[in-house]
Design an enzyme around this catalytic site. Structure first.
Site, PDB file in Angstrom:
ATOM      1  N   GLU A   1       0.886  -1.168   0.000  1.00  0.00           N
ATOM      2  CA  GLU A   1       0.000   0.000   0.000  1.00  0.00           C
ATOM      3  C   GLU A   1       0.915   1.207   0.000  1.00  0.00           C
ATOM      4  OE1 GLU A   1      -1.405   3.248   1.084  1.00  0.00           O
ATOM      5  OE2 GLU A   1      -1.881   2.392   3.045  1.00  0.00           O
TER       6      GLU A   1
ATOM      7  N   CYS B   1      -2.063   9.012   2.892  1.00  0.00           N
ATOM      8  CA  CYS B   1      -2.001   8.505   1.517  1.00  0.00           C
ATOM      9  C   CYS B   1      -3.311   8.755   0.773  1.00  0.00           C
ATOM     10  CB  CYS B   1      -1.688   7.008   1.517  1.00  0.00           C
ATOM     11  SG  CYS B   1      -0.064   6.605   2.166  1.00  0.00           S
TER      12      CYS B   1
END
Length: 454
Positions: free
Chosen positions: A228, A262
């Site tokens: 990720e 993010c």
């Protein structure tokens, strides 16, 4: 990078730690491997009981974890508590649903009775970042442990006290000893950990560069990886959007955690018909965000995690202005103590410039103009990243159609992008691969095994 706690309010090192030696790391890995030999045989009921106990301890210790996060990476106390409480919900979710997600699935194939099983495999290495030092870890650890695996954590080097506090809470829970351990090691020892026979894979949340290195190391050893990585999420505002709601949520997403997320909104792509109006509304909303000490209960946005991160962000802002970007608010490092960076909006950055394509890990919003819905969608997908995104329109049918066209792992219609235990989470393109959370996440590090009766 030194393993130490540096307070982002003062820039002073508050605590230093000695990196584990290679021998110490190997000893811990062997202990975790021994724990796996019995933990894999535990029942789903036993594992669920452990998770519920862990959830209770997290709720009890929310304040102490919040204080650690404030001291190590600048998260406001209110946000830190919310992060820990959210982490407790992932324990509840897998305690309630994990057994069903991993239940043996009977199938009849060519007259044979067959079963698809999901079996634990060993120890999972988690390489985790500093920005959500509790949630990021537990959203990986909890499903892995519920699946019967064990876990070792290599946390970011600037949050070692959070890493040790996580190990402590597992030790104080009813989990068996050594099912979860924290390794105070640098990046140089990650390959050694992957070399250990008991370690069957790695899950990393972090930068694209770190992901490439760790994924390559895991691939060389034929061990699975879930990545990720970074994101530059598109926030697409169409002409018929509710601008008041979109600007409020846009500002919250861009300023939450000092913009160090993010899945924060980063590229605001706005239809030209409402462009000027939206920019002014976003400006007002971002200016209203209360910035201050993370120890102040009224603070919404604290300092960035380090003075170096702030300086790096300033370089990116300067690059945007150099290629023609126009500053609406913010854009310069304030005087005074603390690694603060102000809420910043920049317009008119050339869309195809490097400055306009990089990920901004701070409270900086780049606003781009689109002359049509089609152009807005093209711009949303014209990125090397594909983690999250959102579409804003009053036409739900159209919005759903467009949301499904965005090349990302998680897209919201008229809402703020956030990860939730029942939904798979992860990215495409340079934002990574594999999935966390939901049924997909708990099965990532299992042996999906077919058993047939001939």
């Amino acid at each position: 990078m030194a393993i130490q706690s540096t307070n982002p309010m003062t820039g002073k090192v508050e605590k230093k730690f000695t990196e584990l030696s290679s021998a110490e790391t190997s000893s811990i890995l062997s202990s975790v491997a021994d724990a796996f030999s019995t933990w894999k045989l535990s029942s789903f009921e036993q594992r669920a009981d452990c998770l519920r106990n862990l959830a209770g301890l997290l709720r009890e210790r929310a304040d102490s974890f919040a204080e650690l996060m404030a001291a190590e990476m600048g998260k406001p106390l209110k946000s830190g508590r919310a992060e820990v409480l959210k982490s407790a919900t992932v324990c509840d979710f897998y305690a309630d649903n994990g057994a069903d997600m991993l239940a043996s699935e009977p199938k009849t194939v060519d007259g044979m009775q067959c079963y698809v099983d999901y079996a634990p495999m060993g120890t999972v290495l988690a390489v985790m970042p500093w920005n959500y030092p509790v949630w990021q870890v537990l959203r990986i650890a909890v499903p892995s442990l519920m699946a019967g695996n064990t876990m070792v954590l290599k946390h970011a080097s600037n949050v070692p006290q959070c890493a040790l506090a996580l190990e402590d809470i597992f030790r104080d829970s009813i989990f068996p000893e050594n099912v979860f351990r924290s390794l105070l090691i640098g990046a140089g020892q990650v390959e050694q950990v992957l070399d250990h026979d008991s370690v069957i894979g790695v899950c990393l949340t972090g930068s694209e560069g770190a992901g490439r290195k760790v994924a390559a190391a895991a691939g060389a050893k034929l061990k699975k990886s879930v990545m990720e990585l970074g994101g530059s999420d598109a926030f697409v505002v169409l002409a018929d959007a509710d601008l008041d709601k979109a600007s409020v949520i846009g500002a919250e997403s861009r300023c939450s955690n000092a913009g160090q997320a993010c899945i924060a909104a980063k590229r605001f792509i706005v239809h030209s018909d409402i462009y000027d109006s939206f920019v002014q509304k976003l400006k007002g909303c971002m200016e209203s965000v209360v910035m201050g000490s993370p120890l102040d209960e009224d603070t919404v946005m604290g300092p960035m995690a380090s003075h170096q991160f702030r300086n790096d962000l300033q370089i990116q802002v300067d690059a945007c202005l150099k290629v023609g970007g126009e500053l609406v608010i913010g854009g310069s490092i304030p005087e005074g103590e603390g690694a603060f960076y102000p809420q910043t909006i920049i317009t008119d950055v050339p869309f195809d410039s490097k400055a306009g394509r990089d990920e901004f890990f701070g409270p900086v919003a780049l606003v781009f103009r689109a002359d049509s819905e089609e152009q807005a969608m093209e711009m949303a997908n014209d990125s090397s990243f594909g983690l999250g995104g959102s579409v804003w329109t009053r036409d739900e049918e159209k919005g759903l159609r467009l949301a499904r066209q965005i090349e990302a792992g998680l897209v919201y219609l008229n809402g703020r992008v956030s990860s939730r235990p029942p939904l798979p989470f992860g990215g495409v393109k340079n934002s990574g691969y594999g999935r966390e959370l939901s049924t997909y996440g708990i099965r990532e590090f299992t042996n999906v095994k077919s058993v047939c009766i001939g």
